[in-house]
Scaffold this motif. Structure first.
Motif, PDB file in Angstrom:
ATOM      1  N   ALA A  89       0.837  -1.199   0.000  1.00 20.11           N
ATOM      2  CA  ALA A  89       0.000   0.000   0.000  1.00 20.11           C
ATOM      3  C   ALA A  89       0.871   1.249   0.000  1.00 20.11           C
ATOM      4  O   ALA A  89       1.786   1.381   0.814  1.00 20.11           O
ATOM      5  N   GLY A  90       0.576   2.189  -0.904  1.00 24.77           N
ATOM      6  CA  GLY A  90       1.352   3.416  -0.989  1.00 24.77           C
ATOM      7  C   GLY A  90       0.569   4.663  -0.653  1.00 24.77           C
ATOM      8  O   GLY A  90       1.093   5.777  -0.762  1.00 24.77           O
ATOM      9  N   SER A  91      -0.688   4.495  -0.234  1.00 24.09           N
ATOM     10  CA  SER A  91      -1.536   5.639   0.119  1.00 24.09           C
ATOM     11  C   SER A  91      -2.647   5.137   1.035  1.00 24.09           C
ATOM     12  O   SER A  91      -2.772   3.935   1.282  1.00 24.09           O
ATOM     13  N   GLY A  94      -4.742   2.559  -0.541  1.00 31.33           N
ATOM     14  CA  GLY A  94      -4.186   1.216  -0.473  1.00 31.33           C
ATOM     15  C   GLY A  94      -4.490   0.549   0.863  1.00 31.33           C
ATOM     16  O   GLY A  94      -4.783  -0.652   0.916  1.00 31.33           O
ATOM     17  N   ILE A  95      -4.430   1.330   1.935  1.00 30.55           N
ATOM     18  CA  ILE A  95      -4.777   0.804   3.265  1.00 30.55           C
ATOM     19  C   ILE A  95      -6.254   0.432   3.296  1.00 30.55           C
ATOM     20  O   ILE A  95      -6.639  -0.605   3.854  1.00 30.55           O
ATOM     21  N   LEU A  96      -7.098   1.269   2.687  1.00 37.46           N
ATOM     22  CA  LEU A  96      -8.528   0.960   2.607  1.00 37.46           C
ATOM     23  C   LEU A  96      -8.748  -0.361   1.875  1.00 37.46           C
ATOM     24  O   LEU A  96      -9.519  -1.208   2.337  1.00 37.46           O
ATOM     25  N   GLY A  97      -8.054  -0.552   0.744  1.00 37.97           N
ATOM     26  CA  GLY A  97      -8.194  -1.801   0.005  1.00 37.97           C
ATOM     27  C   GLY A  97      -7.771  -2.995   0.831  1.00 37.97           C
ATOM     28  O   GLY A  97      -8.438  -4.049   0.823  1.00 37.97           O
ATOM     29  N   ALA A  98      -6.674  -2.848   1.576  1.00 36.76           N
ATOM     30  CA  ALA A  98      -6.200  -3.939   2.428  1.00 36.76           C
ATOM     31  C   ALA A  98      -7.213  -4.251   3.528  1.00 36.76           C
ATOM     32  O   ALA A  98      -7.505  -5.425   3.817  1.00 36.76           O
ATOM     33  N   ARG A  99      -7.775  -3.202   4.141  1.00 34.52           N
ATOM     34  CA  ARG A  99      -8.761  -3.403   5.205  1.00 34.52           C
ATOM     35  C   ARG A  99     -10.024  -4.078   4.673  1.00 34.52           C
ATOM     36  O   ARG A  99     -10.640  -4.900   5.354  1.00 34.52           O
ATOM     37  N   VAL A 100     -10.405  -3.748   3.436  1.00 37.41           N
ATOM     38  CA  VAL A 100     -11.565  -4.406   2.836  1.00 37.41           C
ATOM     39  C   VAL A 100     -11.295  -5.894   2.657  1.00 37.41           C
ATOM     40  O   VAL A 100     -12.156  -6.733   2.950  1.00 37.41           O
ATOM     41  N   ILE A 101     -10.098  -6.244   2.194  1.00 40.31           N
ATOM     42  CA  ILE A 101      -9.738  -7.658   2.034  1.00 40.31           C
ATOM     43  C   ILE A 101      -9.841  -8.376   3.379  1.00 40.31           C
ATOM     44  O   ILE A 101     -10.394  -9.476   3.486  1.00 40.31           O
ATOM     45  N   ASP A 102      -9.319  -7.756   4.419  1.00 43.85           N
ATOM     46  CA  ASP A 102      -9.354  -8.357   5.757  1.00 43.85           C
ATOM     47  C   ASP A 102     -10.782  -8.565   6.240  1.00 43.85           C
ATOM     48  O   ASP A 102     -11.142  -9.638   6.735  1.00 43.85           O
ATOM     49  N   ARG A 103     -11.613  -7.541   6.071  1.00 42.86           N
ATOM     50  CA  ARG A 103     -12.993  -7.639   6.552  1.00 42.86           C
ATOM     51  C   ARG A 103     -13.834  -8.579   5.687  1.00 42.86           C
ATOM     52  O   ARG A 103     -14.757  -9.228   6.195  1.00 42.86           O
ATOM     53  N   VAL A 104     -13.517  -8.666   4.390  1.00 47.39           N
ATOM     54  CA  VAL A 104     -14.205  -9.635   3.538  1.00 47.39           C
ATOM     55  C   VAL A 104     -13.908 -11.050   4.033  1.00 47.39           C
ATOM     56  O   VAL A 104     -14.798 -11.905   4.118  1.00 47.39           O
ATOM     57  N   LYS A 162       6.210  -1.761   8.107  1.00 45.35           N
ATOM     58  CA  LYS A 162       6.123  -2.854   7.140  1.00 45.35           C
ATOM     59  C   LYS A 162       6.844  -4.116   7.616  1.00 45.35           C
ATOM     60  O   LYS A 162       6.491  -5.226   7.221  1.00 45.35           O
ATOM     61  N   LYS A 163       7.835  -3.955   8.475  1.00 45.93           N
ATOM     62  CA  LYS A 163       8.486  -5.131   9.040  1.00 45.93           C
ATOM     63  C   LYS A 163       7.509  -5.897   9.924  1.00 45.93           C
ATOM     64  O   LYS A 163       7.467  -7.129   9.906  1.00 45.93           O
ATOM     65  N   MET A 164       6.711  -5.163  10.692  1.00 45.31           N
ATOM     66  CA  MET A 164       5.703  -5.814  11.526  1.00 45.31           C
ATOM     67  C   MET A 164       4.628  -6.475  10.667  1.00 45.31           C
ATOM     68  O   MET A 164       4.159  -7.575  10.981  1.00 45.31           O
TER      69      MET A 164
END
Length: 386
Positions: A89-91, A94-104, A162-164
């Motif tokens: 994620a670069g913005s 991107g974080i929103l997209g990642a969170r959607v994947i997680d919640r899906v 990002k390491k975490m």
């Protein structure tokens, strides 16, 4: 109970992975992308609400095809994709997209997992079963948060988000491996019962309909936990201390979940749900007006007790009064109703914070929780198993 333990281990490892990341998300959004509380609310609200629409569908698929284990596995596997998406994620989008994947993923796995839990024990032990599962879930969350705490404390300003994110993939993989030991109960049914769930809506208990309404009302004031983390930060706690407060919340919930679940088997679900909503109202007033650091610590502990009183007990309640052929659908619907309300809840909280100050969204949540408790107290029938 062996099945419950392995299901609990799936959640245990998954929550270690999730909570190594979750409390960092609002901090990452603010520090790396300059996000405001309102934008954090939009990100969390959209992610939760989009995913919530899948929960009732996942429950329906679970009831119809009886592939509970496979469906749950797919949902948990999405957690790994989520961490990879965070890495790239670069913005804030991107974080929103990642969170959607997680919640899906959560939307897919919740209903089949809860059906697996409910079918692994006798009816009079549902509270204990869901309490044990929730305890292991919250223990994993607490350990994940503790790992984050020690890493943050040791690295200080040199902390690399990002390491975490990368390290969090390891426990997620361990959680998936637990599926090899889980057994599912096959419940073949005649084809005539395989109908869209609203066709059989007349079978839904009126008390369940009442509870679903209460869940929606309550959730409108129950914004994302990211706001309590931001509130603690605004109250003067540094990033490392905020993580430790979140650990206190999770470990308290873990310790109390099974005792409260067993108690609900004996005295009935109402005698835990009503005090649970009242405890939430007290917590949110505490978040709004706590003026000393020790007060904020106490509120986080009580917030953990509220979670233990509600989370497992409400699932046991839905499982015991839902029609057997609609159990997965109703467990999914309960999560969907809650999730749908999270978008306006988080957006409202974010804008109330920006417009009127950090105390106002918590007062708003406290009032709605009190209303939910009063409705349950007056109209909900108690169902004790003793």
């Amino acid at each position: 109970m062996l099945n419950i333990i392995f299901l609990g281990l799936v959640s245990f490892f998954t929550d270690i992975s999730s909570e190594m990341v979750y409390p960092l998300i609002p901090l990452y959004l603010v520090s790396s992308f300059g996000a405001t509380p309102a934008l954090v609310g939009v990100v969390e609200g959209i992610a939760e609400s989009l995913a919530s629409l899948l929960k009732v569908f996942s429950g329906y698929v679970t009831d119809r095809f009886q592939q509970k284990k496979a469906t749950a596995f797919m949902g948990y596997a999405a957690g790994i994709v989520y961490k990879l998406a965070l890495l790239f994620a670069g913005s804030w989008l991107g974080i929103l997209g990642a969170r959607v994947i997680d919640r899906v993923g959560k939307g897919i796995r919740t209903a089949p997992r809860d059906v697996l839990v409910s079918e692994s024990v006798e009816q009079d032990k549902l509270g204990k079963a869901f309490g044990l599962h929730k305890a292991m879930d919250m223990l994993g969350a607490a350990i994940g948060i503790l790992i984050t705490y020690f890493v943050l404390r040791n690295m200080g300003s040199n902390f690399e988000y990002k390491k975490m994110f990368s390290l969090s993939i390891i426990p997620a993989v361990l959680g998936l491996l637990m599926f090899f030991f889980i057994k599912q109960k096959k419940n073949p049914r005649p084809a005539k019962t395989k109908e869209l769930f609203w066709v059989n809506a007349r079978k839904i208990d009126s008390q369940l309909k009442l509870y679903l309404f209460v869940v929606f009302l309550f959730t409108l004031g129950n914004s994302s936990n990211t706001f309590i983390l931001l509130k603690a930060q605004a109250a003067g706690f540094d990033t490392v201390s905020v993580i430790l407060l979140y650990f206190l919340y999770n470990i308290t919930a873990s310790v109390l979940s099974m005792p409260f679940g067993k108690l609900s088997d004996c005295v009935g679900r109402k005698k835990l749900l009503v005090p649970g909503y009242l405890a939430f109202s007290l917590c949110y007033l505490g978040f709004a007006f706590a003026s000393e650091r020790w007060m904020m610590v106490a509120v986080f502990a009580v917030y953990g007790a509220y979670t233990a009183m509600i989370a497992g007990v409400e699932r046991a309640y839905v499982a015991e009064i839902a029609p057997p052929e609609l159990k997965g659908t109703m467990l999914g619907l309960q999560s969907t109703v809650s999730g749908v309300a999270l978008l306006p809840a988080s957006v409202i909280a974010g804008f109330l914070w920006n417009a009127f100050g950090s105390a106002v969204p918590f007062v708003f949540g406290a009032v709605l929780s009190l209303a939910a408790a009063l409705i349950l107290l007056v109209f909900m029938k108690n169902r004790a198993n003793a």
